[in-house]
Scaffold this active site. Structure first.
Site, short mmCIF file in Angstrom:
data_model
loop_
_atom_site.label_atom_id
_atom_site.label_comp_id
_atom_site.label_asym_id
_atom_site.label_seq_id
_atom_site.Cartn_x
_atom_site.Cartn_y
_atom_site.Cartn_z
N TRP A 33 24.55 28.15 39.53
CA TRP A 33 23.45 27.22 39.80
C TRP A 33 23.41 26.84 41.28
O TRP A 33 24.41 26.89 41.98
CB TRP A 33 23.58 25.97 38.94
CG TRP A 33 24.79 25.12 39.22
CD1 TRP A 33 26.03 25.21 38.63
CD2 TRP A 33 24.90 24.04 40.16
NE1 TRP A 33 26.89 24.27 39.15
CE2 TRP A 33 26.22 23.53 40.09
CE3 TRP A 33 24.01 23.45 41.06
CZ2 TRP A 33 26.67 22.47 40.88
CZ3 TRP A 33 24.45 22.40 41.86
CH2 TRP A 33 25.77 21.92 41.75
N GLU A 76 32.67 15.19 48.76
CA GLU A 76 32.23 16.58 48.59
C GLU A 76 31.67 17.15 49.89
O GLU A 76 31.80 18.35 50.16
CB GLU A 76 31.16 16.66 47.49
CG GLU A 76 31.62 16.26 46.10
CD GLU A 76 32.49 17.31 45.42
OE1 GLU A 76 32.78 18.36 46.05
OE2 GLU A 76 32.89 17.08 44.27
N GLU A 114 32.15 24.73 46.03
CA GLU A 114 32.26 23.28 46.20
C GLU A 114 31.13 22.73 47.08
O GLU A 114 30.66 21.61 46.86
CB GLU A 114 33.61 22.94 46.82
CG GLU A 114 34.79 23.09 45.89
CD GLU A 114 34.94 21.92 44.94
OE1 GLU A 114 34.32 20.87 45.18
OE2 GLU A 114 35.67 22.05 43.94
N HIS A 117 28.06 21.02 45.63
CA HIS A 117 28.15 19.68 45.05
C HIS A 117 27.66 18.62 46.04
O HIS A 117 26.86 17.75 45.68
CB HIS A 117 29.60 19.38 44.65
CG HIS A 117 30.18 20.36 43.69
ND1 HIS A 117 31.54 20.44 43.41
CD2 HIS A 117 29.60 21.31 42.92
CE1 HIS A 117 31.75 21.38 42.52
NE2 HIS A 117 30.59 21.94 42.22
N GLU A 167 41.52 18.49 41.55
CA GLU A 167 40.34 19.06 40.89
C GLU A 167 40.13 18.42 39.52
O GLU A 167 38.98 18.20 39.11
CB GLU A 167 40.49 20.58 40.73
CG GLU A 167 40.46 21.35 42.04
CD GLU A 167 39.06 21.50 42.62
OE1 GLU A 167 38.11 20.88 42.13
OE2 GLU A 167 38.91 22.27 43.59
N THR A 170 38.64 14.91 40.14
CA THR A 170 37.20 14.92 40.44
C THR A 170 36.39 15.30 39.20
O THR A 170 35.26 14.82 39.03
CB THR A 170 36.88 15.89 41.60
OG1 THR A 170 37.43 17.17 41.31
CG2 THR A 170 37.44 15.38 42.90
N ASP A 199 32.28 22.63 37.13
CA ASP A 199 32.81 23.43 38.25
C ASP A 199 34.23 22.97 38.60
O ASP A 199 35.13 23.78 38.81
CB ASP A 199 31.93 23.26 39.50
CG ASP A 199 30.66 24.07 39.44
OD1 ASP A 199 30.46 24.82 38.47
OD2 ASP A 199 29.85 23.94 40.38
N GLU A 200 34.41 21.66 38.67
CA GLU A 200 35.72 21.12 39.05
C GLU A 200 36.79 21.51 38.01
O GLU A 200 37.94 21.79 38.37
CB GLU A 200 35.66 19.59 39.18
CG GLU A 200 34.62 19.07 40.15
CD GLU A 200 34.92 19.36 41.62
OE1 GLU A 200 35.81 20.18 41.90
OE2 GLU A 200 34.27 18.75 42.48
N HIS A 203 37.87 25.08 38.62
CA HIS A 203 38.75 25.15 39.79
C HIS A 203 40.14 24.60 39.45
O HIS A 203 41.16 25.15 39.90
CB HIS A 203 38.13 24.36 40.95
CG HIS A 203 36.80 24.91 41.38
ND1 HIS A 203 35.89 24.18 42.12
CD2 HIS A 203 36.21 26.12 41.17
CE1 HIS A 203 34.82 24.91 42.35
NE2 HIS A 203 34.99 26.09 41.77
#
Length: 332
Positions: A33, A76, A114, A117, A167, A170, A199-200, A203
């Site tokens: 995305w 971020e 990252e 974000h 990670e 967050t 996403d976090e 990771h």
């Protein structure tokens, strides 16, 4: 020097696995995305109406919420600092014959993911009309200019412990902010924060896998590095946060109090993350530890209970600190 040589040898031994880690834990650029997928299209004739909708949906979100959103966004946005730090870690090399080093490729690709974000959150804040963007931009520039020191030096083991922990922290913060936004009827912001949290989590899964793999190569070194990081405490990337006219780090404690008060990220979350890492890395089953590393393992296994007792006694101020980023009533 000997310790660094061992770490370099381990990083070089694991480098052939990095491509597999990238396939498992990162998403190809053409498929992932982008911020524009969530924000009004400025080429669309209905752009201004959609911006009005964002501004209307944002009115019911309170002061502490916006402070947390701003601090999350600034954190971020400071990605250039994090990439430059990681590129200097032992075993991560982007120069000379090592310009195609697998670890360097990972850091660049991770940073690229990252970076989205900060982009999407920054644009949302701008469109919402609820914050002072110039003050936010000043704080962001300060944070990048001030750099950071997370207590890891150039040690890959310590850096991977840090990123494994951070990670997940967050992930928790973005997920809860999204839940709060959705509860207040802000579906768009809720969806944005939820997908960032996803996403976090990816990771986090990657970095904890790096540590698990290192435990198999250098168990004593990895155990000692983990214990050292927990003795220093895992500081947040934005712990040098400041407002315009302020000195380095002065804004961070006030932001932390907001996050604690709102329940976005708490002392108990810190304890829970440590427990999860201890369990995933199966510390009790690690073999071939030297005497010092055995003591480090005992420390790490006993630490969650000790920190939990401390967290139960912690007190946080109930009074709101008035940041320059957000007016006290939540709107400008």
């Amino acid at each position: 020097m000997a310790e660094k040589n061992i770490r370099l040898e381990v990083m070089q031994a694991l480098e052939p696995k990095v491509a597999g880690f990238m396939d498992s834990f990162l998403v190809p650029i053409e498929k992932i995305w982008q911020p524009s997928d969530f924000l009004p299209d400025s080429e669309d004739d209905g752009f201004l109406e959609k911006v009005k909708d964002i501004r209307e949906e944002s009115k019911d979100l309170g002061y502490d919420f916006w402070v947390t959103m701003v601090a999350d966004t600034i954190t971020e946005e400071a990605l250039p600092t994090y990439e430059s730090w990681l590129m200097d870690v032992v075993g991560i090399d982007q120069h000379g014959d090592y310009k195609t080093n697998g670890w360097a490729k990972w850091v660049r690709a991770w940073t690229g993911e990252e970076n989205r974000h900060g982009d999407v959150l920054n644009k949302y804040l701008y469109l919402s009309g609820r914050v002072n963007m110039r003050e936010i931009e000043i704080t962001t520039q300060h944070l990048i200019s001030d750099g950071f020191d997370i207590g890891t030096d150039r040690d890959p083991y310590k850096n991977f412990v840090y990123t494994s922990f951070q990670e997940l922290a967050t992930n928790i913060s973005h997920k809860r902010v999204g839940q709060m936004a959705k509860k207040k009827g802000n579906a768009l912001l809720g969806k944005m924060c939820t997908i960032i949290a996803g996403d976090e989590m990816r990771h986090h899964l990657a970095y904890r896998e790096f540590v698990k793999t290192i435990f198999g190569e250098d168990p004593s070194g990895m155990m000692l590095a983990f214990a050292d990081m927990m003795k220093k405490k895992i500081v947040m990337p934005a712990h040098f946060l400041r407002e315009s006219g302020g000195s380095i780090g002065t804004a961070f404690e006030n932001f932390s109090n907001c996050a604690q008060r709102l329940g976005v990220y708490t002392a108990q979350d810190y304890v829970d993350i440590l427990r999860k890492l201890n369990t995933y890395w199966d510390l009790e089953s690690v073999r071939s530890l030297n005497e010092e590393a055995e003591k480090a393992r005992d420390y790490l296994l006993n630490l969650p209970a000790r920190l939990e007792r401390i967290s139960e006694r912690m007190k946080f101020p109930e009074d709101q600190y008035h940041f320059k980023w957000v007016e006290a009533n939540g709107a400008l």
